[in-house]
Design a protein around this motif. Sequence first.
Motif, PDB file in Angstrom:
ATOM      1  N   PRO A   1       0.819  -1.211   0.000  1.00  0.00           N
ATOM      2  CA  PRO A   1       0.000   0.000   0.000  1.00  0.00           C
ATOM      3  C   PRO A   1       0.849   1.255   0.000  1.00  0.00           C
ATOM      4  CG  PRO A   1       0.016  -1.016   2.172  1.00  0.00           C
ATOM      5  CD  PRO A   1       0.695  -1.975   1.246  1.00  0.00           C
ATOM      6  N   ASN A   2       0.216   2.383  -0.298  1.00  0.00           N
ATOM      7  CA  ASN A   2       0.919   3.664  -0.232  1.00  0.00           C
ATOM      8  C   ASN A   2       1.497   3.859   1.169  1.00  0.00           C
ATOM      9  OD1 ASN A   2       0.377   4.476  -2.886  1.00  0.00           O
ATOM     10  ND2 ASN A   2      -1.609   5.326  -2.326  1.00  0.00           N
ATOM     11  N   GLY A   3       2.748   4.320   1.220  1.00  0.00           N
ATOM     12  CA  GLY A   3       3.382   4.533   2.507  1.00  0.00           C
ATOM     13  C   GLY A   3       4.041   3.305   3.096  1.00  0.00           C
TER      14      GLY A   3
ATOM     15  N   GLU B   1       7.167   2.545 -10.371  1.00  0.00           N
ATOM     16  CA  GLU B   1       5.818   2.707 -10.921  1.00  0.00           C
ATOM     17  C   GLU B   1       5.843   3.079 -12.405  1.00  0.00           C
ATOM     18  OE1 GLU B   1       2.884   4.575  -8.559  1.00  0.00           O
ATOM     19  OE2 GLU B   1       3.870   4.109  -6.662  1.00  0.00           O
ATOM     20  N   PRO B   2       6.395   2.226 -13.244  1.00  0.00           N
ATOM     21  CA  PRO B   2       6.535   2.543 -14.674  1.00  0.00           C
ATOM     22  C   PRO B   2       5.216   2.661 -15.416  1.00  0.00           C
ATOM     23  CG  PRO B   2       7.063   0.236 -14.261  1.00  0.00           C
ATOM     24  CD  PRO B   2       6.945   0.892 -12.916  1.00  0.00           C
ATOM     25  N   ALA B   3       4.138   2.045 -14.896  1.00  0.00           N
ATOM     26  CA  ALA B   3       2.858   2.071 -15.613  1.00  0.00           C
ATOM     27  C   ALA B   3       1.860   3.056 -15.033  1.00  0.00           C
ATOM     28  CB  ALA B   3       2.247   0.665 -15.630  1.00  0.00           C
TER      29      ALA B   3
ATOM     30  N   VAL C   1      10.837  -3.902  -9.815  1.00  0.00           N
ATOM     31  CA  VAL C   1       9.723  -3.027 -10.170  1.00  0.00           C
ATOM     32  C   VAL C   1       8.878  -2.713  -8.945  1.00  0.00           C
ATOM     33  CG1 VAL C   1       7.701  -2.735 -11.662  1.00  0.00           C
ATOM     34  CG2 VAL C   1       9.607  -4.166 -12.425  1.00  0.00           C
ATOM     35  N   VAL C   2       8.649  -1.424  -8.695  1.00  0.00           N
ATOM     36  CA  VAL C   2       7.612  -0.990  -7.764  1.00  0.00           C
ATOM     37  C   VAL C   2       6.412  -0.594  -8.612  1.00  0.00           C
ATOM     38  CG1 VAL C   2       6.889   0.855  -6.206  1.00  0.00           C
ATOM     39  CG2 VAL C   2       9.110  -0.227  -5.893  1.00  0.00           C
ATOM     40  N   GLU C   3       5.273  -1.230  -8.379  1.00  0.00           N
ATOM     41  CA  GLU C   3       4.115  -0.983  -9.239  1.00  0.00           C
ATOM     42  C   GLU C   3       2.825  -1.331  -8.498  1.00  0.00           C
ATOM     43  OE1 GLU C   3       1.812   0.375 -11.622  1.00  0.00           O
ATOM     44  OE2 GLU C   3       3.857   0.461 -12.443  1.00  0.00           O
ATOM     45  N   HIS C   4       1.797  -0.491  -8.704  1.00  0.00           N
ATOM     46  CA  HIS C   4       0.487  -0.733  -8.096  1.00  0.00           C
ATOM     47  C   HIS C   4      -0.460  -1.487  -9.029  1.00  0.00           C
ATOM     48  CE1 HIS C   4       0.820   1.461  -4.304  1.00  0.00           C
ATOM     49  NE2 HIS C   4       1.491   2.402  -4.961  1.00  0.00           N
ATOM     50  N   ASP C   5      -0.201  -1.437 -10.321  1.00  0.00           N
ATOM     51  CA  ASP C   5      -1.085  -2.092 -11.288  1.00  0.00           C
ATOM     52  C   ASP C   5      -0.829  -3.598 -11.245  1.00  0.00           C
ATOM     53  OD1 ASP C   5      -2.270  -3.169 -13.616  1.00  0.00           O
ATOM     54  OD2 ASP C   5      -2.075  -1.261 -14.680  1.00  0.00           O
ATOM     55  N   MET C   6      -1.768  -4.327 -10.651  1.00  0.00           N
ATOM     56  CA  MET C   6      -1.572  -5.764 -10.465  1.00  0.00           C
ATOM     57  C   MET C   6      -1.542  -6.520 -11.787  1.00  0.00           C
ATOM     58  SD  MET C   6      -0.985  -6.782  -7.399  1.00  0.00           S
ATOM     59  CE  MET C   6       0.111  -5.376  -7.361  1.00  0.00           C
ATOM     60  N   ARG C   7      -2.209  -6.005 -12.806  1.00  0.00           N
ATOM     61  CA  ARG C   7      -2.154  -6.662 -14.117  1.00  0.00           C
ATOM     62  C   ARG C   7      -0.733  -6.608 -14.661  1.00  0.00           C
ATOM     63  NH1 ARG C   7      -2.648  -5.683 -19.682  1.00  0.00           N
ATOM     64  NH2 ARG C   7      -2.510  -3.434 -19.350  1.00  0.00           N
ATOM     65  N   VAL C   8      -0.091  -5.460 -14.520  1.00  0.00           N
ATOM     66  CA  VAL C   8       1.284  -5.318 -14.968  1.00  0.00           C
ATOM     67  C   VAL C   8       2.203  -6.199 -14.127  1.00  0.00           C
ATOM     68  CG1 VAL C   8       3.222  -3.715 -15.167  1.00  0.00           C
ATOM     69  CG2 VAL C   8       0.929  -2.978 -15.851  1.00  0.00           C
TER      70      VAL C   8
END
Length: 258
Positions: free
Chosen positions: A38-40, A178-180, A207-214
Amino acid sequence: MTLILETKALTKRFGGLVAVNSLDLQVEQGEILGLIGPNGAGKSTVFGLISGFLPVTSGTVVFDGHDITNHHPYKIARAGIARAFQQSLTFRGMTVLDNVLVGFHKSHDASLTASVFRTKGARSEEKELVAKAIEILEFLGIAHLANDRPENLPHGHQKALGVAIALASEPKVLLLDEPATGMNPSESDMMISHIHQVRKRGVTVVVVEHDMRVVRSVCDRLVCMNFGEKLCEGDPDYVTSHPEVCEAYLGKGAADVA
């Protein structure tokens, strides 16, 4: 298993706030590792500690067998770790090609005097670097934009340029923050392809990313953080269905849609 990057009890405090708490993280050579939470949760802070942009409070960062804890960012970049930031850091007023050329600073050997007086050696090196920069832009599908200004590019192409600048330093490990983010489905599909291709070039990717599809499309393994600590790690199916991960990050019952 060959480790190329490792943190041991990595800790970062901002006053009374513990942003990263005794984190042990292992990155295998050649893998694509996803850092989620999550954020933070402390994910981008970890990137800052690894890349030298933030001082480590305690613990160590080991890269390619060498302790690089609290080394200057330029030394870490020269050692072989590159970072593409969430907000693309480009030079406004310069062309796309010139931005990538800046990324070659690590390997640019011509002296200042040689560059100013346009010696034969400097001209030869410049020609070689331009060819390499064009190759990177072609690799990412944006060579046709070489003479454009970064600020005029669509969001997806700006992100691709950020990756191109990072690749110009010829890294062994690429940190993608967060590339996406902010991409439409078509742009995120393109970024998924780029990340896979980067690995094919022999570069290890975190990779740090929130988009679970990516995340599920590119990552071999995931580490989930929460409140600065490692909550869970494993393959994407295991992590995204883990009850604690679902509750802390994805939301209860989210495993079915992650």
